[in-house]
Design an enzyme around this catalytic site. Structure first.
Site, PDB file in Angstrom:
ATOM      1  N   ASP A 102       0.879  -1.203   0.103  1.00 26.18           N
ATOM      2  CA  ASP A 102      -0.185   0.069  -0.109  1.00 26.18           C
ATOM      3  C   ASP A 102       0.977   1.240   0.051  1.00 26.18           C
ATOM      4  O   ASP A 102       2.126   0.944   0.200  1.00 26.18           O
ATOM      5  CB  ASP A 102      -0.672   0.063   1.328  1.00 26.18           C
ATOM      6  CG  ASP A 102      -1.749   1.066   1.320  1.00 26.18           C
ATOM      7  OD1 ASP A 102      -2.076   1.789   0.418  1.00 26.18           O
ATOM      8  OD2 ASP A 102      -1.926   1.528   2.505  1.00 26.18           O
TER       9      ASP A 102
ATOM     10  N   ASP B  70      -0.032   5.011   1.007  1.00 20.93           N
ATOM     11  CA  ASP B  70      -0.411   5.964   2.149  1.00 20.93           C
ATOM     12  C   ASP B  70      -0.234   5.247   3.457  1.00 20.93           C
ATOM     13  O   ASP B  70      -0.899   4.109   3.717  1.00 20.93           O
ATOM     14  CB  ASP B  70      -1.898   6.467   2.110  1.00 20.93           C
ATOM     15  CG  ASP B  70      -1.974   7.375   0.984  1.00 20.93           C
ATOM     16  OD1 ASP B  70      -1.018   8.258   0.561  1.00 20.93           O
ATOM     17  OD2 ASP B  70      -2.961   7.723   0.285  1.00 20.93           O
TER      18      ASP B  70
END
Length: 293
Positions: A14, A16
């Site tokens: 991922d 963020d």
């Protein structure tokens, strides 16, 4: 260890609050003084649509795409995360990004830190600068014309089902020549990271950030997740846990190659605690402010 030792591993990050230690949308909006207006847009627009509208308003105020990119370059990215990416790549792992941020923000960060060449694929919301110089951010799965990604899981936002993308990745890997599919290690923190977690199987690994929404979802129903779960708290932890997993996978691959006969497990793997329900039942850390990414 030899560079080929991680060749059987695909690491999917991922972005963020995983690669960078913040939410990229909020970071840009705060840096450009538009926090209050963004909060107002979120009252009546889905997140992905609100950030596109916000970019339009910033453009009308005279903010350039270079200013937007410049603000992203200041986003916090730990040397431990950089080291984890560089080492995993050096060990032979394939690295990818699966993110509900957007291509413009991610590209700005990766280019600034010299990391773009380490990733073979970035799956995220498309972005482009139009003829007027305005940054446009589109949904990964188009939901504006009555269509949707079809996922019924409440944790998936309308613009992106990461689970669908993970299914595509797993199907792609299963078609590769070889006896067994490469192992997938997935790292994430948010609610949207739960759906892809459910697609992983026993030979795969999930690295949820402790105390964040995906951690809470996994803790709530540990048996729903088939992958081996290894939590991490901060960037230093991320580096340690990820590299331990890669070495562990290398040992497991060696055993498979040897026909299942016992092999010597590297010292760094022997003391690894197995991810279990008791470990995941540890007190949950205070929640961060939740963003869908």
């Amino acid at each position: 260890m030899a560079a080929s030792n991680g060749a059987g591993v695909v690491v999917v990050f991922d972005f963020d609050k995983t690669i960078i230690d913040c939410d990229s949308d909020n970071w840009v909006v705060d840096a450009l003084g538009a926090t209050q207006r963004f909060d107002e847009l979120l009252l009546h627009l889905p997140w992905n649509s609100a950030i596109d509208a916000m970019m339009g308003e910033l453009h009308s105020q005279g903010k350039s795409t270079e200013e937007i990119a410049g603000s992203m370059r200041t986003a916090p990215l730990s040397p431990h995360v950089v080291a984890a990416i560089e080492t995993a790549h050096a060990l032979g792992c394939e690295l990818r990004i699966l993110s509900d941020a957007n291509a413009f923000f991610i590209d700005a960060v990766l280019a600034h830190h010299g990391l773009a060449g380490y990733f073979t694929e970035v799956s995220t919301n498309p972005a482009h600068v139009d003829a007027a110089g305005r940054l446009r951010i589109s949904p990964y799965h188009d939901f504006h014309h009555g269509s949707s990604h079809g996922c019924t899981l409440a944790t998936c936002p309308p613009n992106m089902c990461k689970g669908k993308v993970m299914e595509e990745i797993l199907q792609e890997l299963s078609k590769e020549a070889g006896k067994t599919r490469r192992r997938v290690v997935y790292l994430g923190d948010g609610r949207g990271d739960y759906c892809p977690t459910l697609k992983l199987v026993e030979r795969d690994y999930m690295m949820p950030r402790k105390g964040y929404p995906v951690w809470d979802l996994i803790v709530a129903d540990r048996h729903a997740v088939r992958a081996d779960v290894r939590g991490w708290a901060d960037a230093e932890d991320l580096e340690t846990v990820l590299l331990d997993i890669i070495h562990e996978c290398a040992a497991a691959s060696k055993m498979e190659e040897d026909g299942g006969h016992q092999v010597v497990v590297p010292a760094e793997c022997r003391s690894l605690p197995l991810a279990s329900a008791p470990e995941l039942a540890m007190p949950v850390l205070p929640k961060a402010i939740q963003a869908p990414n």
